[in-house]
Design an enzyme around this catalytic site. Structure first.
Site, short mmCIF file in Angstrom:
data_model
loop_
_atom_site.label_atom_id
_atom_site.label_comp_id
_atom_site.label_asym_id
_atom_site.label_seq_id
_atom_site.Cartn_x
_atom_site.Cartn_y
_atom_site.Cartn_z
N LYS A 1 7.23 -4.63 -10.31
CA LYS A 1 7.08 -4.30 -11.73
C LYS A 1 6.66 -2.84 -11.90
CE LYS A 1 5.15 -7.60 -13.78
NZ LYS A 1 4.08 -8.51 -14.19
N LYS B 1 -2.71 -2.48 -7.88
CA LYS B 1 -3.05 -2.84 -9.26
C LYS B 1 -2.53 -4.22 -9.57
CE LYS B 1 -4.41 -1.20 -13.33
NZ LYS B 1 -5.20 -2.41 -13.46
N LYS C 1 -2.91 -8.78 -6.86
CA LYS C 1 -3.24 -9.85 -7.82
C LYS C 1 -4.48 -10.56 -7.35
CE LYS C 1 -1.58 -11.56 -11.64
NZ LYS C 1 -0.89 -10.77 -12.67
N HIS D 1 0.82 -1.21 0.00
CA HIS D 1 0.00 0.00 0.00
C HIS D 1 0.85 1.27 0.00
CE1 HIS D 1 -3.45 -2.50 1.93
NE2 HIS D 1 -3.48 -2.55 0.63
N HIS D 2 2.14 1.15 -0.39
CA HIS D 2 2.98 2.36 -0.37
C HIS D 2 2.46 3.38 -1.37
CE1 HIS D 2 4.64 0.39 -3.90
NE2 HIS D 2 5.24 1.53 -4.21
P1 NAD Z 1 -3.75 -16.24 -22.13
O1 NAD Z 1 -4.70 -17.07 -21.37
O2 NAD Z 1 -4.28 -15.28 -23.13
O3 NAD Z 1 -2.70 -17.18 -22.93
C1 NAD Z 1 -1.89 -18.17 -22.37
C2 NAD Z 1 -1.56 -19.21 -23.45
O4 NAD Z 1 -0.62 -20.13 -22.93
C3 NAD Z 1 -2.79 -20.01 -23.88
O5 NAD Z 1 -2.86 -20.01 -25.30
C4 NAD Z 1 -2.52 -21.41 -23.32
O6 NAD Z 1 -3.06 -22.44 -24.11
C5 NAD Z 1 -1.00 -21.45 -23.33
N1 NAD Z 1 -0.40 -22.40 -22.39
C6 NAD Z 1 -0.77 -22.67 -21.10
N2 NAD Z 1 0.05 -23.59 -20.56
C7 NAD Z 1 0.94 -23.92 -21.53
C8 NAD Z 1 2.03 -24.81 -21.58
N3 NAD Z 1 2.38 -25.56 -20.54
N4 NAD Z 1 2.74 -24.89 -22.73
C9 NAD Z 1 2.41 -24.13 -23.81
N5 NAD Z 1 1.38 -23.26 -23.80
C10 NAD Z 1 0.66 -23.16 -22.69
O7 NAD Z 1 -2.85 -15.53 -21.02
P2 NAD Z 1 -2.00 -14.20 -21.18
O8 NAD Z 1 -2.81 -13.06 -20.73
O9 NAD Z 1 -1.35 -14.19 -22.53
O10 NAD Z 1 -0.89 -14.44 -20.04
C11 NAD Z 1 0.27 -15.22 -20.26
C12 NAD Z 1 1.30 -14.90 -19.21
O11 NAD Z 1 1.61 -13.49 -19.26
C13 NAD Z 1 0.86 -15.18 -17.77
O12 NAD Z 1 2.00 -15.58 -17.03
C14 NAD Z 1 0.42 -13.81 -17.28
O13 NAD Z 1 0.51 -13.69 -15.87
C15 NAD Z 1 1.44 -12.93 -17.97
N6 NAD Z 1 1.01 -11.53 -18.11
C16 NAD Z 1 -0.13 -11.21 -18.76
C17 NAD Z 1 -0.49 -9.86 -18.90
C18 NAD Z 1 -1.69 -9.43 -19.71
O14 NAD Z 1 -1.82 -8.22 -19.96
N7 NAD Z 1 -2.53 -10.34 -20.17
C19 NAD Z 1 0.31 -8.87 -18.31
C20 NAD Z 1 1.48 -9.24 -17.64
C21 NAD Z 1 1.81 -10.57 -17.55
#
Ligand code: NAD
Length: 468
Positions: free
Chosen positions: A94, A70, A106, A64-65
Site C-alpha cells: 500500500k 508503518k 501491523k 525494512h526496505h
Molecule cells: P472501526 O472499528 O472504527 O469500525 C469498524 C465498524 O465495522 C464498526 O462499526 C463495527 O461495528 C463494524 N463491523 C464489524 N464487523 C462487521 C460485520 N460483520 N458486518 C457489519 N459491520 C461490521 O474500524 P475502522 O478503523 O473503520 O477500520 C475498518 C476497516 O478499515 C478495517 O479493515 C481496517 O483495517 C481498515 N483500515 C482502517 C484504517 C484507519 O485509518 N482506521 C486505515 C486503513 C484501513
C-alpha cells in the site's frame, strides 16, 4: 508455510500473480514477500477487580526496505499471527502504491474491547507500548503504529505518552500517528482513510470509457451505494460520497442491515444509533432479513468498510454492485474476487483504496519531525501576496472586490487545506498509475496495484546494490 497462515497466503498468492508480470530476480521477489520480523508478546493485565488475565499481542514488520515501518494497531478477537502478517505485507504494498516512503508493519491485540473498562484498555495499551519499546519495535525512525480496527486517537495518545516516559528522543512525537491534534496529530487524519476512499472511487467513476464498460454514466453524481461497517472509515467514506453527490441506500452493521430507496440521512442515523444503540428502526428505512443482506442490494457501488473476508464464495454470486470499493483490508476472498471479476465487476482494491490513512499519517510524521505545523510559515505571506495581486487588478480595472470576495480569493493554505490537497493528489495520481498498468497488462486493478508496488520496492532493493 503452515496451513494456519491462510490470509498471509492469500496476500502472497496475489503477490505471485503480479510478480509474474515483472522482470525481477526470483530471489529478490522471495525476499520481498516474507515478513522480516514477527514479534509475539504476552503480558499480564491486572483487571479493575484485582484479578489477573494474560493478554496476547503481535507486531509484525514486513519489510525494512524503507524505514521506519508503518502500520496500524488492531484490537479485536480475530487478531492472530496470520492476520497481522498479512496486514503488515499489505502495508508494504500500500505504501509503495501511493509513494509513501515506509516499509509495512501491523500490530494487534486479541481482545474483545467491549469486555474491558477504559482504564483496563489504557493499561493494556501502555504495557503493549512498553513491550514494543523494549524489543525495538517502536520509534520515529524504527516502526510507527497508527489506528486500525478497534483503536483510535485515545489509544494513540496513550502510546505517545508511554513512549515519552521511556525515551528522550527529540522526535518522540513521531513514534505514532493518528494522535489527537493536541498531542501532535494533524488535521484531517481521522477522516483521511474514508476521504481517500471517496477520492479513489470518484476518480474511477470519472473514467468515461471504464464506466461505459460497466454500463454506467461517468461521474459520482447520482450513483447509489451501500456501506458495510459504519466505523471510522465507513462513516467518513459515506459522508464524503454523499457530499460528492452519491446516494446512500443501504448499511450493514453488526446489529443488522437497513435499506432505503430514497437515501439514508447519515448524520441523523449516527445520532439515532448513539441514542438507540442500533441502526435498526431508523425512520424511513426498512430492516433486511439478515445482517449481511445489504451487501446484496441492487446498487452501483458497494463499500465494505468492516473487516476481511466479508465478500466470499458464499455471497459473491449474489452481489449486484458494479463497483466494489474495498475500504476495509482484505474484504474480498480470492474466490469471491474471481467470481466478481468474471461478472465484470470493477474492484477498486484495498491496497490502493484505503491508503489515504497512511498517506496522511506520513504527513503527520513529517510534521512531528519538523516540529512545525504545515502552513504556519507561509499562510500569512501567501495571503498578503494574493491581496497585493488583487489590489493591482483593482488599480488597473473597474473591478472592486467585496470583503467576502477578498476573504475567499486571498485565502492562504493552512494545515487542513494542505493535507487535503496532498491526499487528493496522491489518490488521483496513484489511481491513474494503476489503471494504466491494468490496461497495459490486461489485468484487474488489484494485480495492477501489486505490479506497481512490486516494481517500486524492487527498484529500491536493486538500487541498494544488494541484489543483481
Ligand atoms: P472501526 O472499528 O472504527 O469500525 C469498524 C465498524 O465495522 C464498526 O462499526 C463495527 O461495528 C463494524 N463491523 C464489524 N464487523 C462487521 C460485520 N460483520 N458486518 C457489519 N459491520 C461490521 O474500524 P475502522 O478503523 O473503520 O477500520 C475498518 C476497516 O478499515 C478495517 O479493515 C481496517 O483495517 C481498515 N483500515 C482502517 C484504517 C484507519 O485509518 N482506521 C486505515 C486503513 C484501513
Amino acid at each position: 508455510m503452515s496451513d494456519s497462515y491462510q490470509f498471509f497466503a492469500q496476500v502472497n498468492k496475489a503477490f505471485d500473480k503480479a510478480a509474474s508480470y515483472t522482470n525481477l530476480d526470483r530471489g529478490l521477489l522471495a525476499q520481498m514477500r516474507i515478513c522480516n520480523d514477527v514479534l509475539h508478546i504476552t503480558f499480564p493485565l491486572e483487571k479493575d477487580d484485582g484479578s489477573i488475565e494474560v493478554i496476547e499481542g503481535w507486531r509484525v514488520e514486513h519489510s525494512h526496505h524503507k524505514l521506519p515501518t508503518k502500520g496500524g494497531i488492531r484490537y479485536a478477537m480475530t487478531v492472530n499471527e496470520d492476520e497481522t502478517m498479512a496486514l503488515a505485507a499489505l502495508m508494504t504494498y500500500k505504501c509503495a502504491v501511493v509513494d509513501v516512503p515506509f516499509g509495512g508493519a501491523k500490530g494487534g491485540i486479541r481482545i474483545d474491547k467491549k469486555k474491558y473498562s477504559e482504564t483496563e484498555i489504557e493499561r493494556i495499551t501502555r504495557r503493549y507500548t512498553f513491550e514494543l519499546y523494549k524489543k525495538n519495535f517502536i520509534g520515529p525512525g524504527l516502526d510507527v503504529p497508527a489506528p486500525d480496527y478497534g483503536t483510535g486517537e485515545k489509544e494513540m495518545a496513550w502510546i505517545l505518552d508511554t513512549f515519552r516516559q521511556i525515551s528522550t528522543d527529540i522526535n518522540a512525537e513521531g513514534c505514532v500517528t493518528g494522535k489527537p491534534i493536541s498531542h501532535g496529530g494533524i488535521r484531517g487524519r481521522k477522516e483521511a482513510t474514508g476521504r481517500g476512499v471517496y477520492f479513489g472511487v470518484r476518480e474511477a467513476c470519472n473514467h468515461v470509457e471504464d464506466m461505459k464498460e460497466l454500463g454506467l454514466e461517468p461521474g459520482l453524481e447520482g450513483k447509489t451505494f451501500v456501506i458495510q461497517g459504519l466505523g471510522n472509515v465507513g462513516y467518513h467514506a459515506a459522508k464524503n460520497m454523499i457530499e460528492g453527490g452519491a446516494k446512500l441506500i443501504g448499511i450493514a452493521e453488526l446489529e443488522g442491515s437497513i435499506w432505503s430507496e430514497e437515501g439514508i440521512d447519515l448524520d441523523n442515523l449516527v445520532q439515532y444509533r448513539k441514542e438507540a444503540g442500533t441502526i435498526l428502526g431508523f425512520e424511513g428505512t426498512k430492516e433486511l432479513e439478515t445482517r449481511d443482506k445489504a451487501l446484496e442490494l441492487d446498487c452501483d457501488i458497494l463499500i465494505p468498510a468492516a473487516l476481511e473476508n466479508q465478500l466470499n464464495e458464499k455471497n459473491a454470486s449474489r452481489i449486484k454492485a458494479k463497483i466494489i470499493g474495498e475500504a476495509a483490508n482484505g474484504p474480498t476472498t480470492s474466490e469471491a474476487h474471481e467470481i466478481l471479476k468474471n461478472r465484470g465487476t470493477l474492484i477498486i482494491p484495498d491496497n490502493y483504496l484505503n491508503a489515504g490513512g497512511v498517506t496522511v499519517s506520513y504527513f503527520e510524521w513529517l510534521k512531528n519531525l519538523s516540529h512545525v505545523r504545515f502552513g504556519r510559515m507561509g499562510k500569512r505571506f501567501e495571503e498578503t501576496s494574493y491581496r497585493k495581486i488583487l489590489s493591482v487588478i483593482e488599480n488597473i480595472s473597474d473591478r472592486r472586490f467585496t470583503d467576502k470576495e477578498l476573504e475567499y480569493l486571498a485565502q492562504g493554505a493552512g494545515e487542513g487545506e494542505l493535507v487535503d490537497s496532498g491526499l487528493e493528489e496522491t489518490m488521483i495520481q496513484a489511481y491513474n498509475e494503476i489503471n494504466e498498468l491494468r490496461k497495459k497488462h490486461n489485468v484487474d486493478l488489484r494485480t495492477a496495484a501489486f505490479i506497481s508496488s512490486i516494481e517500486k520496492v524492487g527498484l529500491i532493493y536493486e538500487s541498494m546494490g544488494i541484489f543483481p
